[in-house]
Scaffold this motif. Structure first.
Motif, PDB file in Angstrom:
ATOM      1  N   ARG C  61       0.828  -1.210   0.000  1.00 35.33           N
ATOM      2  CA  ARG C  61       0.000   0.000   0.000  1.00 35.33           C
ATOM      3  C   ARG C  61       0.858   1.254   0.000  1.00 35.33           C
ATOM      4  NH1 ARG C  61      -4.184  -1.151  -2.230  1.00 35.33           N
ATOM      5  NH2 ARG C  61      -5.126   0.788  -1.505  1.00 35.33           N
ATOM      6  N   LEU C  83      -5.214  14.015   0.595  1.00 36.03           N
ATOM      7  CA  LEU C  83      -6.560  13.649   0.148  1.00 36.03           C
ATOM      8  C   LEU C  83      -6.513  12.383  -0.711  1.00 36.03           C
ATOM      9  CD1 LEU C  83      -9.345  14.824   0.560  1.00 36.03           C
ATOM     10  CD2 LEU C  83      -9.098  16.093  -1.585  1.00 36.03           C
ATOM     11  N   PHE C  84      -5.509  12.340  -1.582  1.00 34.70           N
ATOM     12  CA  PHE C  84      -5.320  11.159  -2.439  1.00 34.70           C
ATOM     13  C   PHE C  84      -5.013   9.924  -1.594  1.00 34.70           C
ATOM     14  CE2 PHE C  84      -2.104   8.530  -4.711  1.00 34.70           C
ATOM     15  CZ  PHE C  84      -2.917   8.032  -5.712  1.00 34.70           C
ATOM     16  N   GLU C  85      -4.120  10.071  -0.635  1.00 29.98           N
ATOM     17  CA  GLU C  85      -3.744   8.955   0.236  1.00 29.98           C
ATOM     18  C   GLU C  85      -4.956   8.424   0.984  1.00 29.98           C
ATOM     19  OE1 GLU C  85       0.854   9.724   1.562  1.00 29.98           O
ATOM     20  OE2 GLU C  85      -0.670  10.917   2.586  1.00 29.98           O
ATOM     21  N   GLN C  86      -5.765   9.350   1.443  1.00 29.96           N
ATOM     22  CA  GLN C  86      -6.941   8.982   2.222  1.00 29.96           C
ATOM     23  C   GLN C  86      -7.947   8.230   1.346  1.00 29.96           C
ATOM     24  OE1 GLN C  86      -8.729  12.462   4.019  1.00 29.96           O
ATOM     25  NE2 GLN C  86     -10.620  11.301   4.377  1.00 29.96           N
ATOM     26  N   ARG C  87      -8.192   8.728   0.148  1.00 26.64           N
ATOM     27  CA  ARG C  87      -9.183   8.098  -0.734  1.00 26.64           C
ATOM     28  C   ARG C  87      -8.726   6.726  -1.203  1.00 26.64           C
ATOM     29  NH1 ARG C  87     -10.982  13.194  -4.432  1.00 26.64           N
ATOM     30  NH2 ARG C  87     -11.993  14.356  -2.766  1.00 26.64           N
ATOM     31  N   GLN C  88      -7.445   6.591  -1.509  1.00 24.35           N
ATOM     32  CA  GLN C  88      -6.935   5.320  -2.030  1.00 24.35           C
ATOM     33  C   GLN C  88      -6.520   4.372  -0.902  1.00 24.35           C
ATOM     34  OE1 GLN C  88      -6.561   4.362  -5.276  1.00 24.35           O
ATOM     35  NE2 GLN C  88      -7.472   6.223  -6.096  1.00 24.35           N
ATOM     36  N   ASN C  89      -6.509   4.918   0.316  1.00 25.51           N
ATOM     37  CA  ASN C  89      -6.024   4.168   1.469  1.00 25.51           C
ATOM     38  C   ASN C  89      -4.603   3.639   1.221  1.00 25.51           C
ATOM     39  OD1 ASN C  89      -5.927   2.903   3.930  1.00 25.51           O
ATOM     40  ND2 ASN C  89      -6.823   0.994   3.128  1.00 25.51           N
ATOM     41  N   TRP C 278      -5.149  11.497 -10.451  1.00 26.88           N
ATOM     42  CA  TRP C 278      -5.476  12.477  -9.406  1.00 26.88           C
ATOM     43  C   TRP C 278      -4.820  13.822  -9.697  1.00 26.88           C
ATOM     44  CZ3 TRP C 278      -8.170  14.656  -5.842  1.00 26.88           C
ATOM     45  CH2 TRP C 278      -7.580  15.515  -4.900  1.00 26.88           C
ATOM     46  N   SER C 281      -6.594  15.632 -12.371  1.00 20.12           N
ATOM     47  CA  SER C 281      -8.039  15.776 -12.194  1.00 20.12           C
ATOM     48  C   SER C 281      -8.377  17.239 -11.901  1.00 20.12           C
ATOM     49  CB  SER C 281      -8.507  14.906 -11.029  1.00 20.12           C
ATOM     50  OG  SER C 281      -8.060  15.459  -9.800  1.00 20.12           O
ATOM     51  N   GLU C 283     -10.214  18.510  -9.731  1.00 24.98           N
ATOM     52  CA  GLU C 283     -10.209  18.805  -8.303  1.00 24.98           C
ATOM     53  C   GLU C 283      -8.801  19.152  -7.816  1.00 24.98           C
ATOM     54  OE1 GLU C 283     -11.505  15.530  -5.956  1.00 24.98           O
ATOM     55  OE2 GLU C 283     -11.731  16.729  -4.132  1.00 24.98           O
ATOM     56  N   CYS C 284      -7.852  18.302  -8.221  1.00 27.69           N
ATOM     57  CA  CYS C 284      -6.469  18.540  -7.783  1.00 27.69           C
ATOM     58  C   CYS C 284      -5.893  19.768  -8.473  1.00 27.69           C
ATOM     59  CB  CYS C 284      -5.611  17.315  -8.065  1.00 27.69           C
ATOM     60  SG  CYS C 284      -3.898  17.525  -7.548  1.00 27.69           S
TER      61      CYS C 284
END
Lengths: 218, 230, 317
Positions: C61, C83-89, C278, C281, C283-284
Motif C-alpha cells: 500500500r 486527500l489522495f492517500e486517504q481516498r486510495q487508502n 489524481w 483531475s 479537483e487537484c
C-alpha cells in the motif's frame, strides 16, 4: 589410603622441569613446601591441583591414578579439592559474590551458601568486607578474600600457594590458627608453600624442600 | 541573532508540546538506531569474543581492519548498501531501498566494527589470571568462559553504547538508504540536514537539542561504565 | 528475521550446551549471565520484527514518488497528497531529489512515479521505455534573482540570453545548482543558447537543492536561476530580488511520468496511474492553482501550460 602419591613425576614447561621420584602425602597431614622463588613450588601445586599434566610419571589421588584423558573426571577431581593460587585474582564483583563463587560452581543450595559465607567471614574476622567491591580492597584484604574463597569450600584437601604472603601481620595469626583448626579437628589435608622456614616449622608436621626443580623429602 | 532566538522559542514549543511531526521524527531515529544497535550487539559481540579468544593466522590483520572500519565514512557505507539494495543491485528484488529496514542494515554495518573492535579490546584487557583462577576454583571450561564474559560485561555494554552513539548521530546512511520520507524514514539527522532548507529552523533546533541530549547521555553512560571496569 | 532466529538459536544453543555438558548449576550460571542481556536482546528482536512487519505490511500500500526539490520544499505535495492517500487508502512516500537523480532512481526501478521538470529529458525517458507516458501537471516560470542593488545592471531585461551574457562579461557572481536537476538543466540550456561556457571564479556550483542554493546565493550576493515557487517559498528569509522575468524561454513545466511496468516489473502500475489521474483531475488542479505561500500563488494549472506542453504516450511511438 593415601591422599596423594607421586611416582617418577616430571613436570614443568618453558625449559623448567621439576622431578619427584617418590612422594606420598597421608590424609590429614599438614605439609610445608619450602624453597626459594622459581624453585618449582607453584609447579608442584599446579600438578597437585590437576591444573597441569605431568610430562611423565604417575599421580595418584586417594590411591587412584589420575586419568588425564577425561576432562570430566579432571573437573570432578578439581572440585574435590580447594586451591589457592599464588597471587590470586578476584573477580569484578562484591566480596561476598567472590567467596560464593566456588560453592555456586559446585551446585550448593543458596541457603547453605549464605550460612557458610557468613561463617567464614566471622572466622577470618572480616565481616566488614562482605559488601565491598573488590576494587576498593588493599593487597592484604585481597589475599584474605582469596583465602576465604578457598576455605569456604570445606574440601578435605587444601592446596595453598603462599597463603599468608600478602596478609597483614596482625591477621597472619588468625589465618594460621584457622588452618591448624581445620587440619586438627576436621582432618583436612593441607599442603602449603612458603619461603619462610620459620613458618614451615611452626605450622607443618612434615616439610619438603625444593631447590632448582629437585625435591628433597624430609 | 533574531533567527536564533525565534528558532529557540519555536524549538521549545515543539519539545514541550510534543508536536506530532517532531515526535514522529524522533521515534524513527530511536527505533532504527535501537534495532540496528541490537543487531550489532547480537552479531559483533560474539565475533569480538571469538577474535579475542582464538589464535589464528591473520588475526592481527582482522583486528587492524576492524579498527580501520570504526571510522568508515557513513556515506561510503550508504553508497555500497545503496548499490546492493537498488532494484539494479544484488538484492534488488527485495525492494528494500528507501525503507526503515534499509536504514537498519546500513547502520548495522556502521555499528558492527565499533562493537566488535571494542569487545576485542575489552576481552584482551582482562586480567589474564581470570580464566585460570576460575578453573582452579572448580569451573568447567564453559563456566570459566562465562566468568570471562561476565568480567568483561561493563566493557561490552560500553562497546554497544558507543555503537548506538555512532548510528544515532549518523546522517549519510539514513539519507541515502532511507530517503528522508516523512513519518517513515525521516530521522533526526536527515530532518536537520534537509528540512532546515524549508525554513523549518525551529524544528531543526528542537531536533538538535534532542541529538545533543542523547549524545550527552551516551557519554555519561560511557563514563560510568568506564569507572566500573577494573 | 532469519538472522534474528539464527542469533537467538546461538544464544539458546550455548545455554543448552551448558545444560548438557555440565550439571544444573552450569545452566544456572549461564542464566545468570544472560538474564540481563536477554531482556535487551528480546526488545531488540521485537523492535526488528516491528520494523519488518511495518515495512512488509505497508509495502503493498505504498507508492513511491521521486520528485524535484522545488515541488517538495514549497510544501505543495503536503497540500495535495493527503486527500489522495486517504481516498486510495495508501501512503505516498516522497523522495525529494533533483530531476536528474529522480530519473536515475526511476530507471533503476526504485520508485513508481516521478514528478519532474525537464521536458527534453522527460521525453527521452518515455522514448527509452522507462516511462509509460507523460502528463503535464502544472507550470510556473523561472526567474533570475539577485542582489537588490543589481551590480550587473540587468534588472528589467526581458531577454534572458542578453542578461546572462552581461553577467558573464562582468564576471558577476552566479550560483548554479550544478546537480543535474531540472533547474540546472534549464540553466545549461540558457547558457548554451548564449554560446558561453560559464566557468571561472564567478561561477559557483552548489551541488545542492533549490533552497540551499538560494541560501548560498543570498549569503554571497550572487545571481541565481530559480523557479518562482521556490523563490516565493523562501523569500521571507532572503534578501534576493527578482531581477529578470517574463521571457517565454523561462517557462517551467512540470510533468508526471509513471515508470513502465514492462521495464520494471516491481512498479505498482495501478497506484501509479491512480496518482497521475489524481494530479490531472480538475479537483487537484484547482488545489494546485489555489496553493499559495506568503499570499502568492506558486503554480499555474496544466491548462495554462498547454502552449508548448503536449502529453506523450510512450506506447504510441
Amino acid at each position: 589410603m593415601t591422599a596423594y602419591r607421586l611416582n617418577n613425576i616430571e613436570a614443568g614447561h618453558n625449559g623448567f622441569s621439576l622431578t619427584i621420584d617418590d612422594w606420598t602425602v597421608e590424609p590429614g597431614s599438614m605439609v610445608a613446601v619450602v624453597g626459594p622463588n622459581g624453585a618449582g613450588k607453584t609447579t608442584l601445586l599446579n600438578v597437585l591441583a590437576f591444573m597441569e599434566k605431568p610430562k611423565r610419571g604417575t599421580l595418584s589421588f586417594r590411591s587412584r591414578p589420575v586419568d588425564y584423558s577425561s576432562p570430566r573426571s579432571l573437573l570432578a577431581l578439581r572440585r574435590n579439592i580447594a586451591y589457592l593460587a599464588q597471587n590470586p585474582c578476584l573477580f569484578n564483583m562484591s566480596v561476598r559474590r567472590n567467596i560464593e563463587y566456588g560453592l555456586r560452581l559446585r551446585g550448593v543450595p543458596r541457603n547453605i551458601i549464605g550460612e557458610q559465607v557468613k561463617q567464614i567471614l566471622e572466622e577470618l574476622e572480616m565481616t566488614e568486607l562482605e559488601h565491598r567491591n573488590v576494587r576498593e580492597l588493599s593487597g592484604g584484604e585481597v589475599q584474605l578474600v582469596a583465602l576465604a574463597r578457598t576455605f569456604v569450600l570445606h574440601s578435605s584437601v587444601l592446596l595453598l600457594d603462599e597463603p599468608t604472603g600478602n596478609v597483614d601481620k596482625a591477621r597472619i595469626g588468625i589465618v594460621e590458627r584457622r588452618l591448624a583448626e581445620m587440619n586438627e579437628s576436621d582432618g583436612v589435608t593441607v599442603i602449603f608453600t612458603t619461603h619462610s622456614e620459620v613458618q614451615a616449622r611452626r605450622m607443618a608436621d612434615s616439610r619438603i624442600h625444593i631447590t632448582a626443580g629437585r625435591v628433597a623429602v624430609n | 541573532m533574531d533567527m536564533l532566538s525565534e528558532g529557540l522559542s519555536g524549538a521549545l514549543r515543539l519539545l514541550l508540546g510534543f508536536d506530532p511531526d517532531f515526535t514522529a521524527i524522533v521515534a524513527v531515529s530511536v527505533l532504527v538506531a535501537f534495532t540496528s544497535t541490537s543487531l550489532a550487539a547480537l552479531t559483533a559481540v560474539p565475533v569480538g569474543v571469538l577474535i579475542a579468544q582464538r589464535r589464528f593466522p591473520g588475526r592481527g590483520g582482522v583486528i587492524a581492519v576492524l579498527n580501520t572500519l570504526m571510522s568508515l565514512p557513513t556515506v561510503v557505507v550508504g553508497l555500497l548498501v545503496y548499490s546492493m539494495l537498488s532494484r539494479n543491485g544484488l538484492f534488488g528484488s527485495l525492494g528494500l531501498l528507501y525503507t526503515r529496514t534499509a536504514m537498519v542494515i546500513g547502520q548495522w554495518i556502521l555499528a558492527f566494527p565499533i562493537v566488535a573492535a571494542l569487545t576485542v579490546a575489552t576481552m584482551e584487557g582482562l586480567d589474564t589470571r581470570v580464566h585460570s583462577t576460575a578453573i582452579s576454583l572448580g569451573a568447567s571450561p564453559m563456566q570459566a568462559f562465562l566468568r570471562l564474559l561476565s568480567e568483561a560485561r561493563f566493557g561490552i555494554v560500553a562497546a554497544v553504547v558507543a555503537g548506538f552513539g555512532r548510528v544515532f548521530a549518523e546522517v549519510g546512511v539514513s539519507m541515502m538508504l532511507g530517503g528522508n520520507i516523512k513519518t517513515y524514514t525521516r530521522s533526526i539527522t536527515t530532518a536537520i540536514a534537509l528540512e532546515t532548507n524549508r525554513g523549518e529552523f525551529a524544528l531543526g533546533l528542537a531536533l538538535g537539542i534532542v541529538l545533543l541530549t542523547v549524545a550527552l547521555l551516551v557519554n555519561i553512560l560511557l563514563a560510568l561504565l568506564k569507572r566500573r571496569t577494573p | 528475521m532469519t538472522l534474528g532466529v539464527m542469533v537467538l538459536w546461538r544464544r539458546f544453543g550455548f545455554l543448552a550446551g551448558a545444560l548438557s555438558r555440565d550439571n544444573q548449576d552450569g545452566f544456572m550460571k549461564a542464566m545468570e549471565f544472560t538474564e540481563k542481556t536477554l531482556v535487551t536482546v528480546m526488545i531488540g528482536l521485537i523492535a526488528l520484527c516491528t520494523v519488518h512487519a511495518a515495512d512488509a505490511g505497508d509495502r503493498s500500500r505504498v507508492l513511491r514518488l521521486a520528485t524535484t526539490t522545488s515541488t517538495y520544499e514549497t510544501g505543495l505535495l503536503d497540500h495535495i497528497l493527503p486527500l489522495f492517500e486517504q481516498r486510495q487508502n495508501i501512503k505516498v512516500h516522497v523522495i525529494s531529489v533533483g530531476t536528474g537523480k529522480a530519473m536515475a532512481v526511476a530507471r533503476a526501478g526504485d520508485v513508481d512515479v516521478i514528478l519532474v521538470h525537464a521536458r527534453q529529458a522527460e521525453d527521452q525517458f518515455v522514448r527509452e521505455g522507462y516511462g509509460s507516458y507523460r502528463r503535464t501537471v502544472m507550470a510556473n516560470d523561472f526567474i533570475i534573482a539577485g542582489p537588490a542593488d543589481d551590480p550587473a545592471g540587468v534588472k528589467g531585461m526581458r531577454e534572458t540570453g542578453a542578461a546572462l551574457r552581461r553577467l558573464a562579461g562582468g564576471q558577476h557572481l552566479f550560483v548554479s545548482r550544478g546537480d543535474d536537476s531540472g533547474t540546472h538543466k534549464k540553466e545549461s540550456q540558457l547558457w548554451a543558447a548564449t554560446g558561453i561556457r560559464p566557468q571561472g571564479k564567478w561561477y559557483l556550483e552548489s551541488g545542492q537543492g533549490m533552497s540551499s542554493t538560494l541560501t548560498v546565493a543570498d549569503e554571497k550576493n550572487a545571481y541565481v536561476l530559480v523557479d518562482r515557487a521556490s523563490y516565493i517559498a523562501n523569500s521571507k528569509r532572503l534578501r534576493l530580488h527578482v531581477i529578470v522575468e517574463g521571457d517565454p524561454e523561462l517557462l517551467n513545466v512540470y510533468g508526471v511520468i509513471p515508470v513502465s511496468h514492462e521495464r520494471r516489473p516491481s512498479v505498482k502500475t495501478m497506484l501509479a496511474d491512480a496518482l497521475v489521474d489524481w494530479l490531472v483531475s480538475p479537483e487537484c488542479q484547482k488545489m494546485i492553482e489555489e496553493f499559495a505561500l506568503e499570499g502568492e500563488r506558486l503554480f499555474k494549472p496544466a491548462s495554462a501550460a498547454e502552449t508548448d506542453a503536449g502529453d506523450t504516450d510512450g506506447h504510441a511511438e
